[in-house]
Design a protein around this motif. Structure first.
Motif, PDB file in Angstrom:
ATOM      1  N   LEU A   8       0.841  -1.194   0.000  1.00 13.48           N
ATOM      2  CA  LEU A   8       0.000   0.000   0.000  1.00 13.48           C
ATOM      3  C   LEU A   8       0.879   1.247   0.000  1.00 13.48           C
ATOM      4  CD1 LEU A   8      -2.752  -1.128   2.551  1.00 13.48           C
ATOM      5  CD2 LEU A   8      -2.641  -1.476   0.074  1.00 13.48           C
ATOM      6  N   GLY A   9       1.146   1.742  -1.184  1.00 11.45           N
ATOM      7  CA  GLY A   9       2.051   2.868  -1.377  1.00 11.45           C
ATOM      8  C   GLY A   9       3.220   2.523  -2.270  1.00 11.45           C
ATOM      9  N   ARG A  10       3.414   1.232  -2.596  1.00  4.49           N
ATOM     10  CA  ARG A  10       4.542   0.837  -3.436  1.00  4.49           C
ATOM     11  C   ARG A  10       4.247   1.105  -4.902  1.00  4.49           C
ATOM     12  NH1 ARG A  10       8.950  -2.479  -2.896  1.00  4.49           N
ATOM     13  NH2 ARG A  10       8.244  -3.290  -0.901  1.00  4.49           N
ATOM     14  N   ARG A  11       5.219   1.675  -5.592  1.00  6.60           N
ATOM     15  CA  ARG A  11       5.121   1.880  -7.040  1.00  6.60           C
ATOM     16  C   ARG A  11       5.361   0.562  -7.768  1.00  6.60           C
ATOM     17  NH1 ARG A  11       8.985   6.369  -9.319  1.00  6.60           N
ATOM     18  NH2 ARG A  11       7.617   6.040 -11.122  1.00  6.60           N
ATOM     19  N   GLU A  12       4.792   0.439  -8.949  1.00  3.70           N
ATOM     20  CA  GLU A  12       5.156  -0.668  -9.809  1.00  3.70           C
ATOM     21  C   GLU A  12       6.648  -0.602 -10.103  1.00  3.70           C
ATOM     22  OE1 GLU A  12       0.806   0.068 -11.509  1.00  3.70           O
ATOM     23  OE2 GLU A  12       2.511   1.416 -11.177  1.00  3.70           O
ATOM     24  N   PHE A  13       7.297  -1.762 -10.107  1.00  4.39           N
ATOM     25  CA  PHE A  13       8.716  -1.945 -10.427  1.00  4.39           C
ATOM     26  C   PHE A  13       9.661  -1.495  -9.324  1.00  4.39           C
ATOM     27  CE2 PHE A  13       6.568  -0.590 -14.486  1.00  4.39           C
ATOM     28  CZ  PHE A  13       6.432  -1.855 -15.025  1.00  4.39           C
ATOM     29  N   ASP A  14       9.166  -0.945  -8.229  1.00  7.89           N
ATOM     30  CA  ASP A  14      10.039  -0.373  -7.196  1.00  7.89           C
ATOM     31  C   ASP A  14      10.380  -1.444  -6.155  1.00  7.89           C
ATOM     32  OD1 ASP A  14      11.466   1.264  -5.541  1.00  7.89           O
ATOM     33  OD2 ASP A  14       9.748   2.403  -4.812  1.00  7.89           O
ATOM     34  N   PHE A  15      11.424  -2.224  -6.428  1.00  5.96           N
ATOM     35  CA  PHE A  15      11.748  -3.354  -5.561  1.00  5.96           C
ATOM     36  C   PHE A  15      12.317  -2.927  -4.218  1.00  5.96           C
ATOM     37  CE2 PHE A  15      11.370  -5.554  -9.557  1.00  5.96           C
ATOM     38  CZ  PHE A  15      10.837  -6.772  -9.189  1.00  5.96           C
ATOM     39  N   ASN A  16      13.149  -1.909  -4.181  1.00  6.55           N
ATOM     40  CA  ASN A  16      13.748  -1.520  -2.904  1.00  6.55           C
ATOM     41  C   ASN A  16      12.954  -0.431  -2.184  1.00  6.55           C
ATOM     42  OD1 ASN A  16      14.331   0.683  -4.484  1.00  6.55           O
ATOM     43  ND2 ASN A  16      16.559   0.563  -4.265  1.00  6.55           N
ATOM     44  N   GLY A  17      11.827  -0.030  -2.759  1.00  8.47           N
ATOM     45  CA  GLY A  17      10.938   0.892  -2.069  1.00  8.47           C
ATOM     46  C   GLY A  17      11.473   2.293  -1.896  1.00  8.47           C
ATOM     47  N   ASP A  18      12.395   2.718  -2.781  1.00  8.57           N
ATOM     48  CA  ASP A  18      12.958   4.065  -2.646  1.00  8.57           C
ATOM     49  C   ASP A  18      12.214   5.094  -3.477  1.00  8.57           C
ATOM     50  OD1 ASP A  18      13.706   3.372  -5.196  1.00  8.57           O
ATOM     51  OD2 ASP A  18      15.848   3.779  -4.919  1.00  8.57           O
ATOM     52  N   ARG A  19      11.091   4.686  -4.090  1.00 12.06           N
ATOM     53  CA  ARG A  19      10.216   5.555  -4.895  1.00 12.06           C
ATOM     54  C   ARG A  19      10.831   5.925  -6.242  1.00 12.06           C
ATOM     55  NH1 ARG A  19       8.263  10.009  -0.361  1.00 12.06           N
ATOM     56  NH2 ARG A  19       7.259   8.579   1.089  1.00 12.06           N
ATOM     57  N   GLU A  20      12.012   5.407  -6.553  1.00 16.49           N
ATOM     58  CA  GLU A  20      12.657   5.690  -7.829  1.00 16.49           C
ATOM     59  C   GLU A  20      12.793   4.388  -8.610  1.00 16.49           C
ATOM     60  OE1 GLU A  20      13.255   8.740  -8.780  1.00 16.49           O
ATOM     61  OE2 GLU A  20      12.673   9.577  -6.838  1.00 16.49           O
ATOM     62  N   ILE A  21      12.580   4.467  -9.920  1.00 15.50           N
ATOM     63  CA  ILE A  21      12.737   3.307 -10.783  1.00 15.50           C
ATOM     64  C   ILE A  21      14.054   3.477 -11.523  1.00 15.50           C
ATOM     65  CG2 ILE A  21      11.646   1.850 -12.522  1.00 15.50           C
ATOM     66  CD1 ILE A  21      10.013   2.311  -9.918  1.00 15.50           C
ATOM     67  N   ASP A  22      15.048   2.679 -11.136  1.00 15.03           N
ATOM     68  CA  ASP A  22      16.402   2.891 -11.637  1.00 15.03           C
ATOM     69  C   ASP A  22      17.035   1.578 -12.091  1.00 15.03           C
ATOM     70  OD1 ASP A  22      16.888   1.605  -9.205  1.00 15.03           O
ATOM     71  OD2 ASP A  22      17.443   3.451  -8.182  1.00 15.03           O
ATOM     72  N   VAL A  23      18.362   1.592 -12.229  1.00 16.02           N
ATOM     73  CA  VAL A  23      19.075   0.431 -12.769  1.00 16.02           C
ATOM     74  C   VAL A  23      18.897  -0.798 -11.882  1.00 16.02           C
ATOM     75  CG1 VAL A  23      21.358  -0.483 -13.332  1.00 16.02           C
ATOM     76  CG2 VAL A  23      20.742   1.831 -14.026  1.00 16.02           C
ATOM     77  N   LEU A  24      18.889  -0.619 -10.567  1.00 10.02           N
ATOM     78  CA  LEU A  24      18.685  -1.759  -9.672  1.00 10.02           C
ATOM     79  C   LEU A  24      17.343  -2.415  -9.947  1.00 10.02           C
ATOM     80  CD1 LEU A  24      19.384  -3.540  -7.249  1.00 10.02           C
ATOM     81  CD2 LEU A  24      18.418  -1.772  -5.763  1.00 10.02           C
ATOM     82  N   ASP A  25      16.321  -1.607 -10.113  1.00 10.74           N
ATOM     83  CA  ASP A  25      14.999  -2.153 -10.405  1.00 10.74           C
ATOM     84  C   ASP A  25      14.988  -2.839 -11.773  1.00 10.74           C
ATOM     85  OD1 ASP A  25      13.615  -1.082  -8.021  1.00 10.74           O
ATOM     86  OD2 ASP A  25      14.052   0.845  -8.930  1.00 10.74           O
TER      87      ASP A  25
END
Length: 568
Positions: free
Chosen positions: A417-434
């Motif tokens: 509840l609050g997680r973005r799609e693709f955001d695995f580490n929950g930092d609100r950014e979709i980046d290379v780690l994701d």
């Protein structure tokens, strides 16, 4: 390649982002139209972003309101004489319009279990514009309680839930005998003082029904800014003479701007047009079923409300789904009550707190008494605090009796509840780690259930992570994704197709950057110079901005000339 990437393929260069900002107007148009680049599924807005399908005018009002939300009110503009903060953002910080870590204090007298307000009201204003105006908690006050800042994300949709839909789930006499007896808090909107009462839904005790009332009330009580709805200043501890001595700005202090909007109307626009926090995956998690099985959903209802179809509502808010996980009703919370009556709400009652966006809340419960540690520890401690008395006690006991795996499932559901799609580490950014994790999940041959890690990538929840999800990932990706070999396929797509990326930087290993080769002919020459000069001036995410300062100028020209000639 994403739709925006294909649109700009003729000018895309090595190192250029695949998500291209094509000027503010076009970018706003795409958001306003709610265009899904896959043509099938739209991404959920991330927390703090506007709802989809706003018009350009409404988006501009959202942005204008957001700007004022974080702008301090000055003393000359009417701040004070007593206040808690100078701007809205100081309290609603996670993100703007969300929850926060600031607590306000209420005080009064308690005698034989009855709360007695003292002159000036129960809210303690911590700050004053002059030392002689300062409010104090008087010695006769034997009662205090604190309330932390609740969030306002998605509340334009919540405001638009028909009163009748909330009334329909109320059970004030516990007619079904389940021990839960939520009741509606009927309140009067400040902007319609002679109209019908409305169902309260905002504030810890549902004391407010509309965002405009909330904005007017908070502006006066928290900022000291009188306005059309609340035109009379607070007096320090009720001392009218002291108030008048400290405040020399004529009331109401909130005046319309050149476009005819007051401050409270501007910040109301921002809050009304803010999207509900995302939920990923959107449905089907085992933890949600367990959550319901132990009775939590009796108050934190799983209902997907549909907003009113009233033609006076904006299209972006009308007839839209919203799932707040709250019935917005007042419930007896037993020992978790704070003893402070507000409106028709008793001291032992609280509104069911909406759970949407809970994964980003650093403080839980009305007083923020559950804080620190991990998200899991905060959830477990907050649930335990719902007992041993009150309507939630049975659910708290049932949770305590679950196995460790079952508790983990419920925590995982709440973490969605609050997680973005693709955001695995929950930092609100979709980046290379994701992207690295997305690449490991990308397959049409593997079925992913909602409890699986890869379900975060299965946006359309069809059981696999496929090209539909890839299209959406490229849309959401916020790091650099260019076309380093100028073959018309973005770097991330090439890696998914098998190109090596041993250093996990999102660029195929065999690619050698050639910044300045804007037309992809492997030579930095006059043709590229023409592109640079065409883009001269202010620039956002354009290839000619070689030093990434959002400006194409002499510094970029210098870098360009250094790279003149054949590419490596």
């Amino acid at each position: 390649m994403s739709m925006l990437g294909r649109f700009a393929a003729g000018t895309q260069t090595r190192g250029m982002s695949a998500t291209i900002v094509l000027g503010t107007t076009l970018a706003l148009s795409i958001h306003a139209l709610g265009v899904s680049e896959s043509g099938v599924q739209e991404l959920q807005p991330k927390s703090g972003e506007p709802v989809l399908n706003l018009t350009l005018s409404q988006l501009e009002r959202f942005e204008h309101g957001k700007l004022l939300y974080g702008t301090p009110i000055t003393i000359e503009e009417g701040q004070g004489p007593i206040l808690n903060k100078s701007n809205c953002r100081s309290c609603h910080t996670n993100p703007d319009g969300g929850s926060g870590s600031i607590a306000v204090v209420h005080f009064g007298m308690e005698e034989k279990g009855e709360f007695i307000p003292l002159p000036g009201g129960s809210l303690f204003q911590l700050v004053a514009i002059g030392e002689n105006c300062r409010e104090v908690i008087p010695p006769e006050a034997n009662f205090t309680t604190t309330h932390v800042t609740p969030g306002m994300m998605g509340y334009g949709l919540v405001e638009a839930i028909p009163d009748a839909d909330i009334v329909a789930i109320a059970d004030p006499t516990d007619a079904n005998g389940d021990g839960v007896s939520g009741r509606v808090h009927w309140v009067q909107p400040a902007e319609d003082p002679t109209g019908p009462l409305r169902v309260g839904r905002f504030g810890w005790k549902s004391i407010v029904a509309t965002i405009l009332t909330f904005s007017g009330d908070a502006s006066m009580n928290e900022l000291g800014l009188t306005n059309a709805l609340f035109p009379e200043e607070n007096a320090p501890n009720g001392d009218i003479e002291l108030r008048d001595m400290c405040d020399d700005v004529a009331d109401p202090e909130d005046h319309a701007d050149e476009d005819g909007f007051t401050f409270i109307e501007r910040v109301t626009d921002f809050q009304r047009y803010m999207a509900a926090p995302p939920q990923t995956p959107r449905s089907g998690m085992t933890g949600e079923a367990l959550f319901a099985s132990i009775g939590c959903a009796q108050c934190h209802v799983q209902t997907t409300f549909i907003t009113s179809n009233d033609p006076s509502l904006e299209d972006a808010l009308r007839n839209k789904p919203v799932k707040p996980y709250s019935d917005f009703l007042l419930h007896d919370m037993g020992t978790l009550g704070d003893g402070l009556p507000q409106g028709d709400a008793y001291g032992n009652e609280f509104r069911t707190t909406p759970l949407m966006g809970i994964r980003d809340r650093e403080l839980l419960l009305h007083n923020g008494s559950v804080a620190g540690g991990t998200f899991e520890s905060r959830i477990i401690n907050a649930i335990a605090a719902h007992g041993p008395l009150g309507e939630a006690a049975t659910s708290a006991s049932a949770f305590a009796a679950l196995s460790a795996n079952e508790k983990d499932s419920i925590v995982s559901f709440l973490d969605s509840l609050g997680r973005r799609e693709f955001d695995f580490n929950g930092d609100r950014e979709i980046d290379v780690l994701d992207f690295t994790i997305f690449a490991s999940c990308y397959s049409i041959d593997v079925v992913h259930m909602p409890d699986d890690v890869c379900a975060i990538d299965d946006v359309d929840q069809d059981g696999d992570v496929d090209d539909v999800d890839l299209s959406l990932f490229l849309q959401a990706y916020e790091a650099e994704n260019g076309d380093c070999d100028c073959n018309g396929m973005s770097d991330l797509e090439e890696i998914l197709a098998g190109a090596s990326d041993k250093d996990n930087n999102g660029v195929p290993d065999e690619c050698v950057p050639c910044d300045g080769d804007f037309n992809c002919d492997n030579v930095v020459d006059g043709g590229d110079l023409g592109t640079l000069l065409t883009n001269w001036g202010q620039c956002s995410d354009c290839p000619a901005d070689l030093n990434s300062d959002n400006l194409v100028d002499g510094a970029d020209l210098g870098l360009f000339l250094i790279r003149w000639g054949q590419c490596p």
